[in-house]
Design an enzyme around this catalytic site. Structure first.
Site, PDB file in Angstrom:
ATOM      1  N   ASP A 174      -5.108  -5.382   5.415  1.00  0.00           N
ATOM      2  CA  ASP A 174      -4.123  -4.314   5.640  1.00  0.00           C
ATOM      3  C   ASP A 174      -3.935  -4.168   7.145  1.00  0.00           C
ATOM      4  OD1 ASP A 174      -2.496  -2.063   5.339  1.00  0.00           O
ATOM      5  OD2 ASP A 174      -4.209  -0.700   5.354  1.00  0.00           O
ATOM      6  N   ASP A 210     -12.271   4.795   2.744  1.00  0.00           N
ATOM      7  CA  ASP A 210     -11.771   4.582   4.106  1.00  0.00           C
ATOM      8  C   ASP A 210     -12.411   5.635   5.025  1.00  0.00           C
ATOM      9  OD1 ASP A 210     -10.427   4.085   6.421  1.00  0.00           O
ATOM     10  OD2 ASP A 210      -8.417   4.432   5.660  1.00  0.00           O
ATOM     11  N   GLU A 243      -7.248   4.229  -2.625  1.00  0.00           N
ATOM     12  CA  GLU A 243      -8.006   4.364  -1.376  1.00  0.00           C
ATOM     13  C   GLU A 243      -8.185   5.837  -1.020  1.00  0.00           C
ATOM     14  OE1 GLU A 243      -6.486   1.889   1.722  1.00  0.00           O
ATOM     15  OE2 GLU A 243      -7.388   3.094   3.304  1.00  0.00           O
ATOM     16  N   LYS A 255       1.589   5.058   0.170  1.00  0.00           N
ATOM     17  CA  LYS A 255       0.987   6.295   0.658  1.00  0.00           C
ATOM     18  C   LYS A 255       1.355   7.443  -0.285  1.00  0.00           C
ATOM     19  CE  LYS A 255      -0.939   5.093   4.665  1.00  0.00           C
ATOM     20  NZ  LYS A 255      -2.390   5.232   4.916  1.00  0.00           N
ATOM     21  N   ASP A 300      -2.942   4.750  -1.337  1.00  0.00           N
ATOM     22  CA  ASP A 300      -3.787   5.387  -0.326  1.00  0.00           C
ATOM     23  C   ASP A 300      -3.424   6.856  -0.282  1.00  0.00           C
ATOM     24  OD1 ASP A 300      -5.355   6.174   1.742  1.00  0.00           O
ATOM     25  OD2 ASP A 300      -4.564   4.744   3.215  1.00  0.00           O
ATOM     26  N   LYS A 338     -12.499  -0.670   9.492  1.00  0.00           N
ATOM     27  CA  LYS A 338     -11.561  -0.596  10.629  1.00  0.00           C
ATOM     28  C   LYS A 338     -12.379  -0.579  11.910  1.00  0.00           C
ATOM     29  CE  LYS A 338      -8.001   2.029   8.204  1.00  0.00           C
ATOM     30  NZ  LYS A 338      -7.490   3.385   7.925  1.00  0.00           N
ATOM     31  N   CYS A 392      -6.383  -1.166   9.846  1.00  0.00           N
ATOM     32  CA  CYS A 392      -6.240  -0.765  11.241  1.00  0.00           C
ATOM     33  C   CYS A 392      -5.641   0.630  11.266  1.00  0.00           C
ATOM     34  CB  CYS A 392      -5.346  -1.748  12.000  1.00  0.00           C
ATOM     35  SG  CYS A 392      -3.698  -1.937  11.298  1.00  0.00           S
ATOM     36  N   LYS A 407       0.863  -1.175   0.000  1.00  0.00           N
ATOM     37  CA  LYS A 407       0.000   0.000   0.000  1.00  0.00           C
ATOM     38  C   LYS A 407       0.906   1.233   0.000  1.00  0.00           C
ATOM     39  CE  LYS A 407      -3.867   0.685   2.612  1.00  0.00           C
ATOM     40  NZ  LYS A 407      -4.732   1.197   3.705  1.00  0.00           N
TER      41      LYS A 407
HETATM   42 MG    MG Z   1      -6.500   4.616   4.529  1.00  0.00          MG
END
Ligand code: MG
Length: 366
Positions: free
Chosen positions: A321, A243, A218, A162, A190, A267, A295, A160
């Protein structure tokens, strides 16, 4: 098994390397830990991190919500009546999702212990081994490429990435990482709300045209901009995951029905615990929508609970994740779930299986 009292502690874990998103940089994880006591002597464990920018909660607010509102609503209740206790807990206070999650995690831990079975079996069973992705923090391109190569060498087959800091540079970051590891690992982006809807469409089109195949993007736009999520979802072929736009079951129904996302990131700290996470997985399944379970930057108590949910709902929760425990220098939690790079394995121990927590400093509150 009746609920008698609660103890609070704090658990602070330094990270191997700083964790950087479009919103923040942190170098350690710190959770409020709760121990829920019962008249049989059995103890349930739960935890919650402070995520002021996401749920609006701090350690202080989590402790106060639990101590002054949630606990008085459930003390004396029998854990055997799980649904009733969960209802009392959820109705006791508006919002405060992480505080609710911490207590629910401990309740489900106790409930499963009462059947002498690991929690995932009580939730419906499954294969107790799952594979998580790894987060690559937003950083200089060379550093991100190196981190991605290291991750693949350690056995991660989904990364993932960022982004969300600076659009032009973000596109270069993703191209570089994809060129380095795109044939060995799935690449998820993300953006942590860092782009506008138009920027997102532009970035994804540029990446799609450059031949970069992303598994999903995301939360590219602000969490409260559902129209923006819909705008993006309609215009790109890359799957869009919600998210920060998705907290509880109601938002998930609205998002799916207006086609504001293709995938939902569940989450526990956003849903208010396990009961709503299970509901969301079931709602998504009705609509044929897949979920990720994620999380916060948090220690392995809450993440263990998420792993149990992921195993039990694996037909809908197809993406994992839960890398935060492996970002910490050590795992202070003994027993239950082991986090070994990409592999997360749940033992046969009852409940969450937590035997002890080192480095836990108990708090005197009230
Ligand atoms: Mg996220």
């Amino acid at each position: 098994m009746k609920i008698t009292e609660i103890e609070f502690g704090k658990l602070k874990m330094p990270l191997k390397t700083p964790f950087k998103t479009a919103l923040r940089t942190i170098d350690c994880m710190e959770d409020v830990v709760i121990i829920l006591h019962t008249d049989t002597g059995q103890r349930g464990f739960g935890s919650a991190p402070a995520t002021a920018l996401i749920t609006g909660e701090t350690h202080g607010s989590i402790i106060e919500a639990i101590r002054t509102v949630i606990m008085p609503a459930i003390v004396g209740e029998d854990v055997a009546n799980l649904n009733r206790v969960v209802h009392l807990l959820q109705q006791s206070i508006v919002g405060n999702f992480s505080a609710k999650a911490a207590v629910e995690i401990a309740l489900y831990d106790l409930f499963a212990q009462s059947f002498n079975a690991p929690l995932y079996r009580i939730l419906g069973g499954g294969e107790p081994v799952i594979s998580t992705d790894l987060t690559i923090s937003v950083d200089y391109i060379d550093k991100m490429v190196k981190d991605a190569l290291d991750a693949v060498a350690r056995g991660f087959d989904a990364l993932k990435i960022k982004v969300g800091k600076d659009l032009t540079l973000d596109i270069e970051r993703v191209k570089a990482v994809y060129a380095a590891v795109g044939d060995k690992a799935l690449i998820r982006l993300d953006a942590n709300q860092g782009w506008t809807p138009k920027q997102t469409v532009s970035a994804l089109r540029q990446l799609e045209e450059a031949g970069v195949e992303l598994e999903c993007i995301e939360q590219p736009v602000r969490g409260d901009d559902i129209e923006g999520m819909k705008y993006v979802t309609e215009r790109v072929s890359t799957l869009v995951m919600a998210d920060e736009s998705s907290f509880g079951p109601r938002e998930v129904i609205d998002l799916i029905r207006m086609r504001g996302a293709d995938i939902i990131n569940i989450k526990l700290m956003k849903t208010g615990g396990i009961s709503n996470a299970v509901k969301i997985a079931d709602i998504a399944a009705i609509y044929g929508v897949e979920c990720m379970i994620g999380c916060m930057a948090e220690t392995s108590i809450g993440v263990s609970a998420a792993a149990h949910v992921a195993v039990a709902k694996s037909t809908t929760i197809t993406r994992i994740d839960l890398d935060s425990p492996s970002l910490a220098k050590v795992n202070p939690v003994i027993g239950g779930v082991t986090f070994d790079d990409a592999e997360i394995r749940i033992s046969d121990a009852p409940g969450l299986g937590i035997e002890s927590i080192s480095e836990l400093s108990m708090l005197k509150v009230g």
